[in-house]
Write a protein that holds these residues in place. Sequence first.
Motif, PDB file in Angstrom:
ATOM      1  N   SER A 102      48.859  36.339  40.480  1.00  0.00           N
ATOM      2  CA  SER A 102      48.437  37.738  40.370  1.00  0.00           C
ATOM      3  C   SER A 102      49.088  38.437  39.185  1.00  0.00           C
ATOM      4  CB  SER A 102      48.779  38.498  41.656  1.00  0.00           C
ATOM      5  OG  SER A 102      48.121  37.929  42.769  1.00  0.00           O
ATOM      6  N   GLU A 103      50.275  37.966  38.810  1.00  0.00           N
ATOM      7  CA  GLU A 103      51.021  38.577  37.708  1.00  0.00           C
ATOM      8  C   GLU A 103      50.879  37.805  36.400  1.00  0.00           C
ATOM      9  OE1 GLU A 103      54.987  38.796  39.166  1.00  0.00           O
ATOM     10  OE2 GLU A 103      54.436  40.045  40.890  1.00  0.00           O
ATOM     11  N   GLY A 104      50.178  36.679  36.433  1.00  0.00           N
ATOM     12  CA  GLY A 104      50.034  35.869  35.234  1.00  0.00           C
ATOM     13  C   GLY A 104      51.346  35.288  34.763  1.00  0.00           C
ATOM     14  N   ALA A 131      43.915  31.746  44.527  1.00  0.00           N
ATOM     15  CA  ALA A 131      44.898  31.835  43.451  1.00  0.00           C
ATOM     16  C   ALA A 131      44.224  31.916  42.086  1.00  0.00           C
ATOM     17  CB  ALA A 131      45.840  30.635  43.508  1.00  0.00           C
ATOM     18  N   LEU A 132      43.150  31.144  41.893  1.00  0.00           N
ATOM     19  CA  LEU A 132      42.455  31.162  40.609  1.00  0.00           C
ATOM     20  C   LEU A 132      41.740  32.494  40.390  1.00  0.00           C
ATOM     21  CD1 LEU A 132      42.068  29.346  38.175  1.00  0.00           C
ATOM     22  CD2 LEU A 132      39.981  28.449  39.223  1.00  0.00           C
ATOM     23  N   HIS A 133      41.224  33.084  41.460  1.00  0.00           N
ATOM     24  CA  HIS A 133      40.625  34.421  41.357  1.00  0.00           C
ATOM     25  C   HIS A 133      41.686  35.444  40.964  1.00  0.00           C
ATOM     26  CE1 HIS A 133      37.723  32.366  44.042  1.00  0.00           C
ATOM     27  NE2 HIS A 133      36.828  33.143  43.472  1.00  0.00           N
ATOM     28  N   ALA A 134      42.867  35.307  41.558  1.00  0.00           N
ATOM     29  CA  ALA A 134      43.953  36.243  41.258  1.00  0.00           C
ATOM     30  C   ALA A 134      44.346  36.155  39.790  1.00  0.00           C
ATOM     31  CB  ALA A 134      45.153  35.947  42.153  1.00  0.00           C
ATOM     32  N   VAL A 135      44.410  34.934  39.260  1.00  0.00           N
ATOM     33  CA  VAL A 135      44.708  34.748  37.835  1.00  0.00           C
ATOM     34  C   VAL A 135      43.633  35.421  36.986  1.00  0.00           C
ATOM     35  CG1 VAL A 135      44.703  33.030  35.990  1.00  0.00           C
ATOM     36  CG2 VAL A 135      46.082  32.651  38.026  1.00  0.00           C
ATOM     37  N   ALA A 136      42.379  35.246  37.377  1.00  0.00           N
ATOM     38  CA  ALA A 136      41.273  35.819  36.612  1.00  0.00           C
ATOM     39  C   ALA A 136      41.344  37.338  36.559  1.00  0.00           C
ATOM     40  CB  ALA A 136      39.938  35.372  37.207  1.00  0.00           C
ATOM     41  N   ARG A 137      41.890  37.941  37.605  1.00  0.00           N
ATOM     42  CA  ARG A 137      42.011  39.398  37.655  1.00  0.00           C
ATOM     43  C   ARG A 137      43.279  39.911  36.984  1.00  0.00           C
ATOM     44  NH1 ARG A 137      40.490  41.634  43.687  1.00  0.00           N
ATOM     45  NH2 ARG A 137      38.340  40.866  43.799  1.00  0.00           N
ATOM     46  N   SER A 138      44.242  39.029  36.804  1.00  0.00           N
ATOM     47  CA  SER A 138      45.578  39.472  36.384  1.00  0.00           C
ATOM     48  C   SER A 138      45.581  39.931  34.930  1.00  0.00           C
ATOM     49  CB  SER A 138      46.592  38.341  36.570  1.00  0.00           C
ATOM     50  OG  SER A 138      46.358  37.300  35.641  1.00  0.00           O
ATOM     51  N   LEU A 148      47.176  30.409  30.684  1.00  0.00           N
ATOM     52  CA  LEU A 148      48.064  29.285  30.971  1.00  0.00           C
ATOM     53  C   LEU A 148      48.138  29.027  32.474  1.00  0.00           C
ATOM     54  CD1 LEU A 148      50.994  29.970  28.476  1.00  0.00           C
ATOM     55  CD2 LEU A 148      49.310  28.120  28.354  1.00  0.00           C
ATOM     56  N   CYS A 149      48.169  30.104  33.249  1.00  0.00           N
ATOM     57  CA  CYS A 149      48.174  29.957  34.715  1.00  0.00           C
ATOM     58  C   CYS A 149      46.895  29.283  35.191  1.00  0.00           C
ATOM     59  CB  CYS A 149      48.324  31.321  35.384  1.00  0.00           C
ATOM     60  SG  CYS A 149      49.981  32.022  35.321  1.00  0.00           S
ATOM     61  N   ALA A 150      45.765  29.709  34.636  1.00  0.00           N
ATOM     62  CA  ALA A 150      44.483  29.110  35.013  1.00  0.00           C
ATOM     63  C   ALA A 150      44.476  27.626  34.682  1.00  0.00           C
ATOM     64  CB  ALA A 150      43.339  29.823  34.292  1.00  0.00           C
ATOM     65  N   THR A 151      45.000  27.274  33.530  1.00  0.00           N
ATOM     66  CA  THR A 151      45.056  25.864  33.121  1.00  0.00           C
ATOM     67  C   THR A 151      45.917  25.057  34.076  1.00  0.00           C
ATOM     68  OG1 THR A 151      44.751  26.441  30.786  1.00  0.00           O
ATOM     69  CG2 THR A 151      45.722  24.288  31.269  1.00  0.00           C
ATOM     70  N   GLU A 152      47.076  25.595  34.433  1.00  0.00           N
ATOM     71  CA  GLU A 152      47.984  24.905  35.352  1.00  0.00           C
ATOM     72  C   GLU A 152      47.322  24.682  36.708  1.00  0.00           C
ATOM     73  OE1 GLU A 152      51.155  23.710  35.092  1.00  0.00           O
ATOM     74  OE2 GLU A 152      51.229  24.139  32.946  1.00  0.00           O
ATOM     75  N   LEU A 153      46.676  25.701  37.229  1.00  0.00           N
ATOM     76  CA  LEU A 153      46.034  25.590  38.538  1.00  0.00           C
ATOM     77  C   LEU A 153      44.916  24.545  38.513  1.00  0.00           C
ATOM     78  CD1 LEU A 153      45.832  29.357  39.565  1.00  0.00           C
ATOM     79  CD2 LEU A 153      47.159  27.582  40.723  1.00  0.00           C
ATOM     80  N   ALA A 171      35.722  32.505  40.117  1.00  0.00           N
ATOM     81  CA  ALA A 171      36.748  32.993  39.198  1.00  0.00           C
ATOM     82  C   ALA A 171      36.141  33.491  37.894  1.00  0.00           C
ATOM     83  CB  ALA A 171      37.766  31.887  38.921  1.00  0.00           C
ATOM     84  N   ILE A 172      35.047  32.867  37.453  1.00  0.00           N
ATOM     85  CA  ILE A 172      34.408  33.273  36.201  1.00  0.00           C
ATOM     86  C   ILE A 172      33.874  34.698  36.295  1.00  0.00           C
ATOM     87  CG2 ILE A 172      32.144  32.319  36.806  1.00  0.00           C
ATOM     88  CD1 ILE A 172      33.788  32.195  33.307  1.00  0.00           C
ATOM     89  N   HIS A 173      33.371  35.100  37.464  1.00  0.00           N
ATOM     90  CA  HIS A 173      32.917  36.481  37.647  1.00  0.00           C
ATOM     91  C   HIS A 173      34.091  37.447  37.527  1.00  0.00           C
ATOM     92  CE1 HIS A 173      29.665  34.258  39.807  1.00  0.00           C
ATOM     93  NE2 HIS A 173      28.906  35.203  39.308  1.00  0.00           N
ATOM     94  N   GLU A 174      35.211  37.074  38.158  1.00  0.00           N
ATOM     95  CA  GLU A 174      36.387  37.946  38.139  1.00  0.00           C
ATOM     96  C   GLU A 174      36.949  38.077  36.724  1.00  0.00           C
ATOM     97  OE1 GLU A 174      37.428  39.664  40.704  1.00  0.00           O
ATOM     98  OE2 GLU A 174      36.017  38.758  42.121  1.00  0.00           O
TER      99      GLU A 174
END
Length: 254
Positions: A102-104, A131-138, A148-153, A171-174
């Motif tokens: 959520s915080e990237g 978690a991936l949605h949260a990254v997309a929003r962060s 980087l978070c998205a890549t790791e996940l 996640a792409i929508h977010e």
Amino acid sequence: MGPMILICSNSGEVLWYVGWGVLLKNAKKKYGCEQTKSEYFWSSGARKDTPTTVLFVAPHQIHTCDLSYIMGTLQEVNVPEYLRGTLQEETKENVALFEAASEGDVDRLREALNNGANANYFDQNGELLGALHAVARSHSASENGSALCATELIEKGARVSAALISNRNEAIHEAASAGSEDVCRVLLESSPQCAGSENAFGNTALHAAVRSGSADVVKLLLERGADINKQNHRGSSALHIACFLASNGKDDDA
């Protein structure tokens, strides 16, 4: 959020869901069962004598379930392993992962993953956000922290196609809604087909990017094959939405 029942496809897509309270009320009316006897309606794993496999989503955990007593015979669906039992428990590792996402914060996210957190963890509060949605929003403090978070996940097995229960956003929508070009790029590189993914309203990431006013994301999506003429369930294309926003300043009806 109260407990819910979900039926999923073997790809993790939610095909049907209903609140647990409503389900029990209907079951009592139809079968004369007491609401307190929830053992009639779910178990910790899929039963061999029923073709029905679903999910029981409680505020703190997700179980595979059996609804044959309530709904009759349904086509068998296999619940993905990553959504079962202990993998979705609200452990300190999973909570840490979600907070970092959520915080990237890629350093904290890596630490959580190394400690055994589930890359496909869905937060058990609010929107059941993945978690991936949260990254997309962060909005990470660093320029590419969220990417980087998205890549790791994704490298740890996060499913790009996982959709929210509330609106079927992937996640792409977010990411498109947040105007996050870097995260969109990561998602598209991992799963090019997500450029055409639709949510519950028939909107693609292109619709979302136009609504957010992110020209860079719109350009990226078009370069990656997004259908410029794709219409949502209201018959609106991305161009319709852009014109509507330009003339009205809001998109309630688009």
